[in-house]
Write an enzyme that holds these catalytic residues in place. Structure first.
Site, PDB file in Angstrom:
ATOM      1  N   LYS A  13       0.831  -1.216   0.000  1.00  0.00           N
ATOM      2  CA  LYS A  13       0.000   0.000   0.000  1.00  0.00           C
ATOM      3  C   LYS A  13       0.864   1.265   0.000  1.00  0.00           C
ATOM      4  O   LYS A  13       0.656   2.165  -0.811  1.00  0.00           O
ATOM      5  CB  LYS A  13      -0.952   0.006   1.210  1.00  0.00           C
ATOM      6  CG  LYS A  13      -1.908  -1.168   1.249  1.00  0.00           C
ATOM      7  CD  LYS A  13      -2.830  -1.113   2.450  1.00  0.00           C
ATOM      8  CE  LYS A  13      -2.156  -1.240   3.791  1.00  0.00           C
ATOM      9  NZ  LYS A  13      -1.503  -2.548   4.053  1.00  0.00           N
ATOM     10  N   ARG A  88     -10.350   0.465   8.539  1.00  0.00           N
ATOM     11  CA  ARG A  88      -9.929  -0.920   8.725  1.00  0.00           C
ATOM     12  C   ARG A  88     -10.982  -1.746   9.445  1.00  0.00           C
ATOM     13  O   ARG A  88     -10.748  -2.929   9.712  1.00  0.00           O
ATOM     14  CB  ARG A  88      -8.677  -0.916   9.594  1.00  0.00           C
ATOM     15  CG  ARG A  88      -7.430  -1.448   8.887  1.00  0.00           C
ATOM     16  CD  ARG A  88      -6.325  -1.119   9.812  1.00  0.00           C
ATOM     17  NE  ARG A  88      -5.101  -1.786   9.706  1.00  0.00           N
ATOM     18  CZ  ARG A  88      -3.989  -1.198   9.261  1.00  0.00           C
ATOM     19  NH1 ARG A  88      -4.010  -0.013   8.726  1.00  0.00           N
ATOM     20  NH2 ARG A  88      -2.858  -1.831   9.349  1.00  0.00           N
ATOM     21  N   ARG A 127      11.411  -5.226   5.469  1.00  0.00           N
ATOM     22  CA  ARG A 127      11.099  -3.823   5.127  1.00  0.00           C
ATOM     23  C   ARG A 127      12.006  -2.849   5.887  1.00  0.00           C
ATOM     24  O   ARG A 127      12.182  -2.943   7.089  1.00  0.00           O
ATOM     25  CB  ARG A 127       9.631  -3.530   5.481  1.00  0.00           C
ATOM     26  CG  ARG A 127       9.296  -2.048   5.459  1.00  0.00           C
ATOM     27  CD  ARG A 127       7.830  -1.795   5.354  1.00  0.00           C
ATOM     28  NE  ARG A 127       7.050  -2.310   6.463  1.00  0.00           N
ATOM     29  CZ  ARG A 127       5.714  -2.318   6.470  1.00  0.00           C
ATOM     30  NH1 ARG A 127       5.028  -1.849   5.452  1.00  0.00           N
ATOM     31  NH2 ARG A 127       5.064  -2.804   7.493  1.00  0.00           N
ATOM     32  N   ARG A 160      10.644  -0.946  11.435  1.00  0.00           N
ATOM     33  CA  ARG A 160       9.563  -0.730  12.399  1.00  0.00           C
ATOM     34  C   ARG A 160       9.606  -1.779  13.501  1.00  0.00           C
ATOM     35  O   ARG A 160       9.866  -2.945  13.231  1.00  0.00           O
ATOM     36  CB  ARG A 160       8.212  -0.804  11.677  1.00  0.00           C
ATOM     37  CG  ARG A 160       7.831   0.504  11.026  1.00  0.00           C
ATOM     38  CD  ARG A 160       6.667   0.357  10.102  1.00  0.00           C
ATOM     39  NE  ARG A 160       5.531  -0.372  10.654  1.00  0.00           N
ATOM     40  CZ  ARG A 160       4.387  -0.540  10.000  1.00  0.00           C
ATOM     41  NH1 ARG A 160       4.231  -0.031   8.794  1.00  0.00           N
ATOM     42  NH2 ARG A 160       3.397  -1.208  10.552  1.00  0.00           N
ATOM     43  N   ARG A 171      -1.104  -9.158  13.176  1.00  0.00           N
ATOM     44  CA  ARG A 171      -1.679  -8.118  12.292  1.00  0.00           C
ATOM     45  C   ARG A 171      -2.467  -8.763  11.165  1.00  0.00           C
ATOM     46  O   ARG A 171      -3.522  -8.262  10.762  1.00  0.00           O
ATOM     47  CB  ARG A 171      -0.563  -7.216  11.743  1.00  0.00           C
ATOM     48  CG  ARG A 171      -0.073  -6.222  12.789  1.00  0.00           C
ATOM     49  CD  ARG A 171       1.325  -5.720  12.544  1.00  0.00           C
ATOM     50  NE  ARG A 171       1.496  -5.045  11.283  1.00  0.00           N
ATOM     51  CZ  ARG A 171       2.682  -4.824  10.716  1.00  0.00           C
ATOM     52  NH1 ARG A 171       3.791  -5.246  11.298  1.00  0.00           N
ATOM     53  NH2 ARG A 171       2.762  -4.181   9.583  1.00  0.00           N
TER      54      ARG A 171
HETATM   55  P1  ADP Z   1       2.091  -1.907   3.217  1.00  0.00           P
HETATM   56  O1  ADP Z   1       2.037  -0.397   3.211  1.00  0.00           O
HETATM   57  O2  ADP Z   1       0.924  -2.530   2.511  1.00  0.00           O
HETATM   58  O3  ADP Z   1       2.304  -2.462   4.586  1.00  0.00           O
HETATM   59  P2  ADP Z   1       4.712  -1.580   1.895  1.00  0.00           P
HETATM   60  O4  ADP Z   1       4.440  -0.746   0.703  1.00  0.00           O
HETATM   61  O5  ADP Z   1       5.376  -0.933   3.059  1.00  0.00           O
HETATM   62  O6  ADP Z   1       3.368  -2.340   2.355  1.00  0.00           O
HETATM   63  O7  ADP Z   1       5.594  -2.840   1.414  1.00  0.00           O
HETATM   64  C1  ADP Z   1       6.024  -3.852   2.335  1.00  0.00           C
HETATM   65  C2  ADP Z   1       7.409  -4.379   1.901  1.00  0.00           C
HETATM   66  O8  ADP Z   1       7.298  -5.068   0.655  1.00  0.00           O
HETATM   67  C3  ADP Z   1       8.458  -3.286   1.668  1.00  0.00           C
HETATM   68  O9  ADP Z   1       9.710  -3.785   2.088  1.00  0.00           O
HETATM   69  C4  ADP Z   1       8.430  -3.042   0.168  1.00  0.00           C
HETATM   70  O10 ADP Z   1       9.692  -2.604  -0.312  1.00  0.00           O
HETATM   71  C5  ADP Z   1       8.094  -4.441  -0.377  1.00  0.00           C
HETATM   72  N1  ADP Z   1       7.242  -4.414  -1.574  1.00  0.00           N
HETATM   73  C6  ADP Z   1       6.160  -3.626  -1.815  1.00  0.00           C
HETATM   74  N2  ADP Z   1       5.603  -3.917  -3.011  1.00  0.00           N
HETATM   75  C7  ADP Z   1       6.339  -4.928  -3.535  1.00  0.00           C
HETATM   76  C8  ADP Z   1       6.247  -5.691  -4.753  1.00  0.00           C
HETATM   77  N3  ADP Z   1       5.263  -5.468  -5.669  1.00  0.00           N
HETATM   78  N4  ADP Z   1       7.156  -6.665  -4.969  1.00  0.00           N
HETATM   79  C9  ADP Z   1       8.139  -6.910  -4.050  1.00  0.00           C
HETATM   80  N5  ADP Z   1       8.272  -6.237  -2.886  1.00  0.00           N
HETATM   81  C10 ADP Z   1       7.383  -5.253  -2.612  1.00  0.00           C
HETATM   82  P1  ADP Z   2       0.477  -2.257   7.904  1.00  0.00           P
HETATM   83  O1  ADP Z   2       1.856  -2.454   7.410  1.00  0.00           O
HETATM   84  O2  ADP Z   2      -0.014  -3.335   8.843  1.00  0.00           O
HETATM   85  O3  ADP Z   2      -0.511  -1.963   6.832  1.00  0.00           O
HETATM   86  P2  ADP Z   2       0.093   0.326   9.244  1.00  0.00           P
HETATM   87  O4  ADP Z   2       1.275   1.200   9.237  1.00  0.00           O
HETATM   88  O5  ADP Z   2      -1.039   0.671   8.369  1.00  0.00           O
HETATM   89  O6  ADP Z   2       0.634  -1.126   8.970  1.00  0.00           O
HETATM   90  O7  ADP Z   2      -0.478   0.191  10.729  1.00  0.00           O
HETATM   91  C1  ADP Z   2       0.360  -0.097  11.837  1.00  0.00           C
HETATM   92  C2  ADP Z   2      -0.496  -0.303  13.085  1.00  0.00           C
HETATM   93  O8  ADP Z   2      -1.233   0.900  13.385  1.00  0.00           O
HETATM   94  C3  ADP Z   2      -1.561  -1.389  12.968  1.00  0.00           C
HETATM   95  O9  ADP Z   2      -1.040  -2.675  13.253  1.00  0.00           O
HETATM   96  C4  ADP Z   2      -2.588  -0.915  14.018  1.00  0.00           C
HETATM   97  O10 ADP Z   2      -2.160  -1.219  15.325  1.00  0.00           O
HETATM   98  C5  ADP Z   2      -2.541   0.596  13.870  1.00  0.00           C
HETATM   99  N1  ADP Z   2      -3.534   1.096  12.884  1.00  0.00           N
HETATM  100  C6  ADP Z   2      -3.261   1.762  11.721  1.00  0.00           C
HETATM  101  N2  ADP Z   2      -4.397   2.104  11.086  1.00  0.00           N
HETATM  102  C7  ADP Z   2      -5.425   1.643  11.847  1.00  0.00           C
HETATM  103  C8  ADP Z   2      -6.845   1.667  11.726  1.00  0.00           C
HETATM  104  N3  ADP Z   2      -7.448   2.254  10.660  1.00  0.00           N
HETATM  105  N4  ADP Z   2      -7.577   1.080  12.705  1.00  0.00           N
HETATM  106  C9  ADP Z   2      -6.994   0.507  13.776  1.00  0.00           C
HETATM  107  N5  ADP Z   2      -5.671   0.435  13.957  1.00  0.00           N
HETATM  108  C10 ADP Z   2      -4.871   1.003  13.009  1.00  0.00           C
END
Ligand code: ADP
Ligand code: ADP
Length: 219
Positions: A13, A88, A127, A160, A171
């Site tokens: 995302k 969420r 990550r 993180r 999660r």
């Molecule tokens: P989210 O916001 O959904 O938690 P991130 O964008 O932070 O996910 O991506 C999670 C990890 O996966 C990061 O280390 C990122 O560099 C890697 N990543 C994201 N998209 C891809 C992809 N299409 N192919 C391989 N690795 C990816």
């Molecule tokens: P992810 O990589 O899991 O998509 P985020 O950075 O979006 O991680 O979220 C990290 C943490 O912040 C979640 O595990 C949760 O504890 C909290 N969080 C984020 N957004 C929400 C939401 N919309 N509702 C409840 N908890 C949230």
């Protein structure tokens, strides 16, 4: 455009949000980023958020809704909005709908990025994020040129504290139980739900999502 970006943790995302922002001129509001900044400030609210985030559990709806409603109201990007990680839960989605309807600015689309559990664990545990600009790397699939340093600004990359395998499993469980029903909620409300396979390379995910959204905006 006003878009909700959904998908399990690690689906990509944040990675895709950065590309979509350039393509569609939207403000990127990531609930996770907003909560981490609050946590880092050491405020009372930040301490409360940390209890849930460190355990991989969702923060209670009333806290999330009040923080995000304020961030949306304060968004001055001319109306373009990319919500990442919010809503969420179904009650959060209902509160968002009410806020946007009251402002006369409903959502244009809900974009869902999919990925399977094993890929997710590999992605999240590898990550690394730039502490300065937020650029997201992966230790093996999307590494920085110099280990531990951002290509764009030379700042240190950090991991993180909740990106450990056992927390990721919690999660994921929260995602399937509390967040997947939000997709059904939007389908029921006849929203434009776009689903993209997040297990392709980032450019392919971006191209597929960008095309689907272009088609919608041209409607
Ligand atoms: P989210 O916001 O959904 O938690 P991130 O964008 O932070 O996910 O991506 C999670 C990890 O996966 C990061 O280390 C990122 O560099 C890697 N990543 C994201 N998209 C891809 C992809 N299409 N192919 C391989 N690795 C990816
Ligand atoms: P992810 O990589 O899991 O998509 P985020 O950075 O979006 O991680 O979220 C990290 C943490 O912040 C979640 O595990 C949760 O504890 C909290 N969080 C984020 N957004 C929400 C939401 N919309 N509702 C409840 N908890 C949230």
């Amino acid at each position: 455009m006003r878009i909700v970006l959904m998908g399990p943790p690690g689906a990509g995302k944040g990675t895709q949000a950065k590309r979509l922002m350039d393509q569609f001129q939207m403000a990127h509001l990531s609930s996770g980023d907003i909560f981490r900044a609050e946590k880092a400030s050491g405020s009372e609210l930040g301490k409360k958020l940390a209890e849930y985030m460190n355990a991989g559990a969702l923060v209670p709806d009333e806290i999330v809704v009040s923080v995000m409603a304020k961030a949306i109201t304060e968004n001055r990007s001319g109306g373009g909005l990319l919500l990442d990680g919010f809503p969420r839960t179904v009650p959060q989605a209902q509160a968002l709908d009410e806020q946007l309807a009251a402002a006369g600015k409903p959502l244009d689309a809900v974009a869902v990025i999919t990925a399977n559990d094993e890929i997710i664990v590999t992605r999240i545990t590898g990550r690394w994020t730039c502490g300065q600009c937020g650029r997201i790397y992966h230790v093996t699939s999307l590494p920085s040129k110099t280990a531990g340093v951002c290509d764009d600004d030379g700042a240190a990359l950090t991991q993180r504290s909740d990106d450990k395998e056992e927390v990721v499993r919690s999660r994921l469980a929260a995602y399937y139980k509390q967040t997947e029903p939000v997709i059904a909620y939007y389908r029921q409300r006849q929203a434009n739900v776009i689903e993209v396979d997040g297990m392709q390379v980032p450019d392919a995910v971006a191209a597929q999502m960008g095309q689907a959204l272009e088609e919608l905006s041209g409607k």
